[in-house]
Design an enzyme around this catalytic site. Structure first.
Site, PDB file in Angstrom:
ATOM      1  N   LYS A 129       0.814  -1.217   0.000  1.00  0.00           N
ATOM      2  CA  LYS A 129       0.000   0.000   0.000  1.00  0.00           C
ATOM      3  C   LYS A 129       0.845   1.263   0.000  1.00  0.00           C
ATOM      4  CE  LYS A 129      -0.607   0.303   5.055  1.00  0.00           C
ATOM      5  NZ  LYS A 129      -0.223   1.694   5.338  1.00  0.00           N
ATOM      6  N   ARG A 186      -5.602   2.131  17.997  1.00  0.00           N
ATOM      7  CA  ARG A 186      -6.196   2.183  16.662  1.00  0.00           C
ATOM      8  C   ARG A 186      -7.167   1.011  16.597  1.00  0.00           C
ATOM      9  NH1 ARG A 186      -2.735   2.109  11.112  1.00  0.00           N
ATOM     10  NH2 ARG A 186      -3.099  -0.135  11.338  1.00  0.00           N
TER      11      ARG A 186
END
Length: 363
Positions: free
Chosen positions: A38, A133
């Site tokens: 990514k 997160r």
């Protein structure tokens, strides 16, 4: 028509070198790796080369990048790094062999779609160890959810458990917090009466522990991107030099559009800049500066660039302009000259997803 700038250069040989050094070292110590694509927008030609270097999965947070991997016929498992959206579950079943998960509602729907498609989808259940997160924070809930996947969801396979550290809360991977993940794995394995395939201990920021022989026994999977594609964070932020790694996999060429001597301290009443910020400036007197046709729009934040030319200093940037100090540069510059930069992760991430960037693969 001449060459179009800015240019994102990708050195495939350096990429392959970095990937092989890290994956081989991990594999020798019983650790599987997911090569994360990514960071460079999953550019297919680059992903193919990265996948040849010993990794177990090709990984991305974007399902469209994993789709490209599948459609190009790469014989690799694909791993979805971001918790799936409800709106993309059909594609997740089709293009991701494994996905990271934490939400029971998502798991139930993912299971339903897997059953409907007569397939088994593998999941890694994520535990939040303090970075705040993704992941289940409460240990009892985490273990209960793992058992729920194992015993109640017929279309899903509990492939393993994992955690993410340092990406949001800047919490470093340590022997202490990763030992907690190993203890969770051991407890889950007792309850389900089998070994988990993966205990996934994080990303590039876990490598310092590994290379110092302090990674808890039982961590057998890492998700690696920056250490391969940039190789710049480990020595700068983590005091970890891995022998043989090369920076310069991704570099940028930008063209000079103005050269002038100007004051180094802005003149007039201060307000916010183009991004709503009020930066601090150092008065260094009159300095020779160059303006380049690239900016934060292209690289995220100009500070994620590193000038390659000797004596060049970053000064600042707006959306489409980069200002550098060349007063003490090791050479003279003219309008139209090209200046080269190494790139930290953020710059690669933005530049590779910028349609105005001219991408050149160097083999």
């Amino acid at each position: 028509m001449g060459k179009r700038y800015p240019v994102l250069n990708i050195d495939i040989k350096k990429l392959v070198n970095n990937a092989r050094i890290i994956t081989e070292k991990c594999n020798e110590n019983g650790i599987d790796t997911a090569c994360v694509i990514k960071g460079y927008n999953g550019i297919p030609e680059v992903a193919e080369e990265m996948a040849k270097c010993g990794c177990s999965q090709v990984a991305s947070s974007r399902i469209d990048q994993l789709k490209d991997v599948k459609l190009r016929g790469m014989a690799m498992d694909t791993l979805l790094l971001r918790i799936p959206m409800m709106s993309e579950l059909e594609e997740v079943i089709r293009y991701a062999d494994i996905s990271l998960n934490s939400q029971r509602e998502t798991l139930v729907e993912l299971d339903r779609m897997a059953v409907e498609n007569n397939t088994k989808h593998r999941v890694i259940l994520m535990r939040d160890l303090g970075d705040l997160r993704e992941g289940i924070f409460d240990r009892d809930e985490f273990i209960e959810t793992a058992c729920f996947i194992e015993n109640s969801l017929k279309g899903l396979v509990l492939e393993g458990i994992g955690t993410n550290l340092s990406c949001y809360g800047s919490v470093a991977p340590t022997e202490k917090n990763l030992s907690m993940l190993v203890e969770d794995a051991e407890e889950i394995e007792k309850l389900i009466d089998r070994k988990l395939r993966y205990v996934s201990g994080g990303a590039t920021t876990t490598l310092p522990l590994f290379y110092r022989n302090k990674l808890p026994k039982g961590i057998n999977h890492l998700r690696l991107g920056e250490s391969i594609i940039c190789a710049m964070d480990l020595p700068l932020y983590w005091d970890t030099d891995i022998e043989g790694l090369e920076k310069g996999v991704f570099t940028m060429d930008a063209q000079i559009i103005e050269i002038r001597r100007k004051p180094s301290y802005p003149i007039g009443e201060k307000c916010v800049n183009a991004f709503g910020e009020t930066p601090e400036y150092e008065d260094r007197g009159i300095r020779l500066r160059a303006l380049l046709a690239v900016g934060n729009r292209d690289v995220g934040d100009y500070s994620s660039l590193e000038p390659i030319d000797e004596g060049v200093e970053l000064v600042g940037a707006s959306s489409d302009h980069l200002i550098v100090d060349i007063e003490e540069a090791g050479r003279e510059y003219a309008i139209g000259d090209i200046m080269k930069f190494n790139m930290y992760y953020q710059a690669v991430l933005f530049a590779s997803d910028n349609r105005l960037m001219n991408i050149e693969l160097n083999r």
